[in-house]
Design a protein around this motif. Sequence first.
Motif, PDB file in Angstrom:
ATOM      1  N   TRP A  31      -7.200   9.991  -1.839  1.00 36.52           N
ATOM      2  CA  TRP A  31      -7.312   9.138  -1.862  1.00 36.52           C
ATOM      3  C   TRP A  31      -9.115   8.066  -2.083  1.00 36.52           C
ATOM      4  CZ3 TRP A  31      -9.248   5.559   1.555  1.00 36.52           C
ATOM      5  CH2 TRP A  31      -9.490   5.409   2.488  1.00 36.52           C
TER       6      TRP A  31
ATOM      7  N   PHE B 168       2.385   7.328  -0.045  1.00 38.18           N
ATOM      8  CA  PHE B 168       1.900   5.678  -0.065  1.00 38.18           C
ATOM      9  C   PHE B 168       1.254   4.994   0.859  1.00 38.18           C
ATOM     10  CE2 PHE B 168       6.162   7.205  -0.930  1.00 38.18           C
ATOM     11  CZ  PHE B 168       6.147   7.383  -1.961  1.00 38.18           C
ATOM     12  N   ASP B 169       0.674   5.861   1.553  1.00 35.91           N
ATOM     13  CA  ASP B 169      -0.839   4.513   2.682  1.00 35.91           C
ATOM     14  C   ASP B 169      -1.443   5.335   1.839  1.00 35.91           C
ATOM     15  OD1 ASP B 169       1.249   4.068   4.305  1.00 35.91           O
ATOM     16  OD2 ASP B 169       1.634   5.768   5.612  1.00 35.91           O
TER      17      ASP B 169
ATOM     18  N   LEU C  59      -2.893   5.421  -1.613  1.00 42.08           N
ATOM     19  CA  LEU C  59      -2.439   4.475  -2.640  1.00 42.08           C
ATOM     20  C   LEU C  59      -3.190   3.446  -1.759  1.00 42.08           C
ATOM     21  CD1 LEU C  59       0.470   5.271  -4.849  1.00 42.08           C
ATOM     22  CD2 LEU C  59      -2.278   4.610  -5.852  1.00 42.08           C
ATOM     23  N   ARG C  60      -2.524   2.923  -0.436  1.00 44.27           N
ATOM     24  CA  ARG C  60      -2.971   1.746  -0.300  1.00 44.27           C
ATOM     25  C   ARG C  60      -3.975   0.885   0.705  1.00 44.27           C
ATOM     26  NH1 ARG C  60      -2.539  -1.546   4.644  1.00 44.27           N
ATOM     27  NH2 ARG C  60      -1.990  -3.909   4.302  1.00 44.27           N
TER      28      ARG C  60
ATOM     29  N   ARG D 133      -5.944   0.599  -2.362  1.00 47.31           N
ATOM     30  CA  ARG D 133      -5.381  -0.460  -3.114  1.00 47.31           C
ATOM     31  C   ARG D 133      -6.735  -1.446  -2.103  1.00 47.31           C
ATOM     32  NH1 ARG D 133      -2.053  -4.668  -2.419  1.00 47.31           N
ATOM     33  NH2 ARG D 133      -1.727  -6.054  -3.772  1.00 47.31           N
TER      34      ARG D 133
ATOM     35  N   MET E 157       6.717   2.093  -2.545  1.00 47.48           N
ATOM     36  CA  MET E 157       5.318   1.770  -2.726  1.00 47.48           C
ATOM     37  C   MET E 157       5.797   0.242  -2.647  1.00 47.48           C
ATOM     38  SD  MET E 157       3.773   3.677  -6.139  1.00 47.48           S
ATOM     39  CE  MET E 157       5.206   3.270  -7.412  1.00 47.48           C
TER      40      MET E 157
ATOM     41  N   HIS F 153       4.899  -0.246   0.617  1.00 49.47           N
ATOM     42  CA  HIS F 153       3.737  -0.252   1.444  1.00 49.47           C
ATOM     43  C   HIS F 153       2.924  -1.286   0.875  1.00 49.47           C
ATOM     44  CE1 HIS F 153       5.872   3.639   3.525  1.00 49.47           C
ATOM     45  NE2 HIS F 153       4.523   3.351   4.031  1.00 49.47           N
TER      46      HIS F 153
ATOM     47  N   SER G 246       1.317  -0.989  -1.884  1.00 50.98           N
ATOM     48  CA  SER G 246       0.619   0.067  -2.397  1.00 50.98           C
ATOM     49  C   SER G 246      -0.160   0.045  -4.057  1.00 50.98           C
ATOM     50  CB  SER G 246       1.371   1.245  -2.256  1.00 50.98           C
ATOM     51  OG  SER G 246       1.738   1.439  -1.792  1.00 50.98           O
TER      52      SER G 246
END
Length: 389
Positions: A200, A227-228, A230-231, A234, A254, A257, A259
């Motif tokens: 990420w 998932f972390d 992605l968050r 974001r 998702m 989180h 995400s």
Amino acid sequence: MKISDVRLTVVGIPRHTGFVSKHAIVELFTDEGITGIGEMSDFSHLPQFSLDVNDLTAVLKTILLGKNPFDISLINKQLLSNFPEMMFYYEKGNFIRNGVDAALHDVCGKAWNTSVADFIGGRIKDKIKVCYPIFRHRFMEEVQENLAVVRTRFAQGFDTFRLYVGKNLDADEAFLDAVRQEFGSKVTIKSLDFSHLLDWKEAWRATKRLSQYDFELIESPAIQNDFDGLRHFRLKVDHPVSEHVWSFRQQYEMIRHDSVDIFNISPIFIGGLTAARKVAAAAEVAGKGCLLGTTQELSIGTAAMAHLGASLSNLNFTSDPTGPELYVSDVVKNPVNYENGYLLVPGRETPGLGMELDWESIEKYRVPDLSWGNISVHRLQDRTAQTKA
């Protein structure tokens, strides 16, 4: 009505890039003379293992023979027990379940003399806005090749494009700059698609560099199931973030989180129309947007997605199913149609999925199995005949 036989036929159809994708056509025969067709699309992808088609056919017969094709939920439960979710993007078990589930819907629609869209809840729309994919640059000389693709497809009515990015940012930037200079606002870049190739933080740095250009959203900007990550991504960007759904557990994580903003839903990756409708419902409850994704299906798989999209009330972003436009041929007599950048949903006058097999074409492209041969990881990722290191 009972399912009386199952047949799988494997075809290898070249893309215009030269890459050959293998697909398994599913036929479910019934004791009332109705045959449903489905598609296990694009097995030629990572992970690099293949399935024995004869063995798979035998297994499916043990599950399906004697079943009522209208028992879709029960059959899907049994398919899931035999081909479980593995939390992986290109899980072959999901491909198998997708092909069978589409054929079940085709049987049911034909039996009721109604289209699949009307069978699963009624159509809200008759066409779906789609984008054309521009495959990933590894070399600067590919910029002009991809720019020529934009010119050709724009002349055919496609005005929205999805760009795979992340391997050569200089080339990505040169392409985006050339598109802006030549087409201006006439062409839209729907998304930058990182395809899980970068973590990420790397994807964030790449996005910052490319943010000088206009695009609508960002796809898959983290390693699978991070998932972390992605968050974190974001929260750092202004654009909506989209991710594919390849298992219910993954979608749950998702949502938990927070995400993503958009769920990328494709029956091939989640295991069929039945599962995809559940994913769309969960997205609506969670207040997330939806778009239809793709692995670049042939017309059978694309028709299934068109019927799905036609029935969804929360399909609110440009979608991806342009697979039939990427191949040199198809396996049906009446391929799906595109008009001014829209995928047209097969009409109500054609029951089921609205597809009829073209056996002359099938025999031309028939291959004996799903085996791999000498295919590099780069070619699998980029879906091209590229041989440069």
